[in-house]
Design an enzyme around this catalytic site. Structure first.
Site, PDB file in Angstrom:
ATOM      1  N   ASP A 166      18.525 -15.954 -21.470  1.00 12.43           N
ATOM      2  CA  ASP A 166      18.187 -15.902 -20.038  1.00 12.43           C
ATOM      3  C   ASP A 166      19.068 -14.922 -19.278  1.00 12.43           C
ATOM      4  O   ASP A 166      19.317 -15.083 -18.080  1.00 12.43           O
ATOM      5  CB  ASP A 166      18.296 -17.297 -19.398  1.00 12.43           C
ATOM      6  CG  ASP A 166      17.526 -18.355 -20.157  1.00 12.43           C
ATOM      7  OD1 ASP A 166      16.334 -18.124 -20.429  1.00 12.43           O
ATOM      8  OD2 ASP A 166      18.113 -19.402 -20.495  1.00 12.43           O
ATOM      9  N   LYS A 203      17.058  -9.926 -20.132  1.00 14.60           N
ATOM     10  CA  LYS A 203      16.673  -8.896 -21.107  1.00 14.60           C
ATOM     11  C   LYS A 203      15.318  -8.274 -20.775  1.00 14.60           C
ATOM     12  O   LYS A 203      15.089  -7.103 -21.032  1.00 14.60           O
ATOM     13  CB  LYS A 203      16.639  -9.505 -22.514  1.00 14.60           C
ATOM     14  CG  LYS A 203      17.992  -9.910 -23.041  1.00 14.60           C
ATOM     15  CD  LYS A 203      17.906 -10.435 -24.471  1.00 14.60           C
ATOM     16  CE  LYS A 203      17.182 -11.750 -24.566  1.00 14.60           C
ATOM     17  NZ  LYS A 203      17.850 -12.845 -23.832  1.00 14.60           N
ATOM     18  N   ASP A 252      24.485  -9.353  -7.894  1.00 12.47           N
ATOM     19  CA  ASP A 252      24.216  -9.680  -6.488  1.00 12.47           C
ATOM     20  C   ASP A 252      24.288 -11.180  -6.194  1.00 12.47           C
ATOM     21  O   ASP A 252      24.498 -11.585  -5.049  1.00 12.47           O
ATOM     22  CB  ASP A 252      22.848  -9.142  -6.066  1.00 12.47           C
ATOM     23  CG  ASP A 252      21.725  -9.658  -6.955  1.00 12.47           C
ATOM     24  OD1 ASP A 252      21.697  -9.292  -8.147  1.00 12.47           O
ATOM     25  OD2 ASP A 252      20.884 -10.441  -6.473  1.00 12.47           O
ATOM     26  N   GLN A 267      16.460 -14.914 -26.792  1.00  6.29           N
ATOM     27  CA  GLN A 267      17.609 -15.816 -26.690  1.00  6.29           C
ATOM     28  C   GLN A 267      18.921 -15.016 -26.559  1.00  6.29           C
ATOM     29  O   GLN A 267      18.922 -13.932 -25.995  1.00  6.29           O
ATOM     30  CB  GLN A 267      17.654 -16.790 -27.876  1.00  6.29           C
ATOM     31  CG  GLN A 267      16.566 -17.837 -27.837  1.00  6.29           C
ATOM     32  CD  GLN A 267      15.391 -17.508 -28.740  1.00  6.29           C
ATOM     33  OE1 GLN A 267      15.466 -16.706 -29.641  1.00  6.29           O
ATOM     34  NE2 GLN A 267      14.276 -18.150 -28.488  1.00  6.29           N
ATOM     35  N   GLY A 305      11.438 -16.540 -23.141  1.00  6.10           N
ATOM     36  CA  GLY A 305      10.624 -16.014 -22.056  1.00  6.10           C
ATOM     37  C   GLY A 305      11.302 -14.862 -21.351  1.00  6.10           C
ATOM     38  O   GLY A 305      12.503 -14.902 -21.077  1.00  6.10           O
ATOM     39  N   HIS A 306      10.545 -13.795 -21.094  1.00  2.40           N
ATOM     40  CA  HIS A 306      11.058 -12.665 -20.327  1.00  2.40           C
ATOM     41  C   HIS A 306      10.215 -12.507 -19.070  1.00  2.40           C
ATOM     42  O   HIS A 306       8.986 -12.477 -19.144  1.00  2.40           O
ATOM     43  CB  HIS A 306      11.007 -11.377 -21.161  1.00  2.40           C
ATOM     44  CG  HIS A 306      11.991 -11.361 -22.283  1.00  2.40           C
ATOM     45  ND1 HIS A 306      11.935 -10.461 -23.325  1.00  2.40           N
ATOM     46  CD2 HIS A 306      13.073 -12.138 -22.538  1.00  2.40           C
ATOM     47  CE1 HIS A 306      12.944 -10.682 -24.165  1.00  2.40           C
ATOM     48  NE2 HIS A 306      13.631 -11.699 -23.708  1.00  2.40           N
TER      49      HIS A 306
END
Length: 429
Positions: free
Chosen positions: A13, A16, A332, A223, A40-41
């Site tokens: 997470d 990527k 940020d 991952q 998940g991306h």
């Protein structure tokens, strides 16, 4: 020019998807080399959000994309994702996507077993997504998996199903659930094969041809290194190797093809699921990181655990992964904090150590040793050059570089594709 492998340097997470999408403009092809649809991306392009699980991030740009043999593939999830992304205007066809014909399949029985184990007891919980990835890898290494190519070999499929069910039905009897009917399983596979087989190719051969044509190859990992089955926080890990060495084995190319290895790390740390997390926070700062960073899983929607940057774990991940430069994301999110902390060592039973131990007991026992750094009030959101960053934000990045012994090659300052500061072009390294 060098090929590039992108890998996570924390517990996944890390962002990527955006980095791979940004780099894919410079690449000719993108290859996914491990994991399954548990990863998940999320890509944000011109205000449109794309959530990918199996598809390589390059498909959004229309780049030829490959799912390598190191990936375990749920054929129903793959077809669903192709159709879902198609509704957003991205046409996924066999000219854009190739699926390794020797990739192993995730079947409904794998999902069943995964969920049965996770729900059996709290003590045995790993924190998986329950999507069958672990059991599918088990069958792969036990040489009883059904692979993509088997969907075209109906004469052999019956024997393969029988061999597979000899194992799984024995497990199901022991768990007190109904056995799998081989006839019904075959019918399910036959119903999906005509949608899957058009994408099936010898990916290793296609990649060898592209390499000989001097095409730029981008290897996309899933991952993160701390979830690597060998080098992570075992047993609270995924079921594949997530470090860059898998890019070669999981795509069918030799190690020399990998080239520059780019590690991705957030400016802080998150993880989902069970397992040790030395810098985890449980205070107001954790809430700030979660809310600002929208720290909820792309695949499951699970709330992520949040904490300060762990330089010890990241440095170890970069060494085991052969990482040459990092892309730091979500700087940020730290904007406006009066101070930020970085874990520079661990305390283990009163001894200061500079590595994450292999022992599960010792991993759970380590306590972070923090260094406090002054925060910054200025916004870094959307910055595209060093000149747009405050002095303290730059000092934070430079201190991280010192602690992890690796330079920052990219700095991401928002989910948007172009809000990226390029320090070192991985393809030119």
């Amino acid at each position: 020019m060098s090929n590039v492998a992108v890998v996570g340097a924390q517990w996944g997470d890390e962002g990527k998807g955006k980095v791979v999408d940004w780099l894919s403009e410079r690449a000719d092809v993108v290859v996914r080399f491990q994991g399954g649809h548990n990863a998940g991306h999320t890509l944000v392009v011109d205000g449109v959000t794309y959530k990918l699980s199996l598809l390589p991030s390059g498909v959004v740009r229309g780049k030829p994309s490959f799912i390598g043999n190191g990936v375990v593939v749920d054929p129903w999830a793959l077809i669903d994702e192709i159709e879902r992304i198609g509704k957003l205007g991205v046409d996924i066809n066999p000219n854009i996507l190739a699926l390794a014909d020797n990739a192993s399949l995730i079947l409904p029985l794998h999902r069943d077993l995964d969920q049965l184990r996770e729900n059996a007891s709290e003590a045995g919980k790993i924190g998986t997504t329950g999507r069958g990835i672990g059991p599918a890898y088990e069958d792969k290494v036990a040489r009883r998996a059904i692979r993509v190519c088997d969907l075209a070999d109906l004469a052999a499929l019956d024997d393969k199903i029988e061999r597979l069910l000899t194992h799984h039905n024995a497990l199901r009897r022991g768990l007190g659930v109904a056995e799998i009917d081989g006839v019904l399983l075959k019918a399910e596979l036959l119903a999906v094969k005509d949608k899957v087989l058009p994408f099936a190719k010898p990916v290793w051969l296609e990649l060898d041809r592209l390499r000989r044509e001097n095409k730029q190859i981008l290897f996309e990992g899933a991952q993160g290194a701390m979830l690597d089955v060998d080098h992570g926080t075992y047993p609270f890990v995924t079921s594949s190797n997530t470090v860059s060495g898998q890019a070669a084995a999981g795509s069918g190319m030799g190690p020399s093809a990998v080239g520059f290895v780019l590690g991705i790390a957030k400016a802080y740390t998150t993880r989902v699921g069970s397992g040790p997390f030395p810098t985890e926070l449980f205070d107001k700062t954790a809430e700030i990181l979660t809310d600002r960073g929208r720290e909820f899983g792309t695949v499951t929607g699970r709330r992520r655990r949040c904490g300060w940057f762990d330089a010890v774990a990241v440095r170890q991940a970069l060494k085991t992964g052969g990482v040459k430069g990092i892309a730091m994301t979500k700087l940020d999110i730290l904007d406006g904090l009066p101070e930020v902390k970085v874990c520079v060592a661990y305390d283990l039973y009163g001894e200061r150590i500079d590595r994450l131990p292999a022992s599960m007991t010792e991993q759970a026992a380590v306590k972070p040793v923090y260094e406090t750094i002054a925060g910054w009030s200025e916004s870094t959101f959307g910055a595209r050059s060093w000149a747009q960053l405050s002095a303290n934000a730059i000092k934070y990045v430079r201190r991280i570089e010192e602690l992890i012994e690796t330079p920052v090659a990219l700095l991401s300052t928002s989910p948007e594709r172009e809000d990226t500061i390029l320090v070192q072009d991985p393809f030119a390294s």
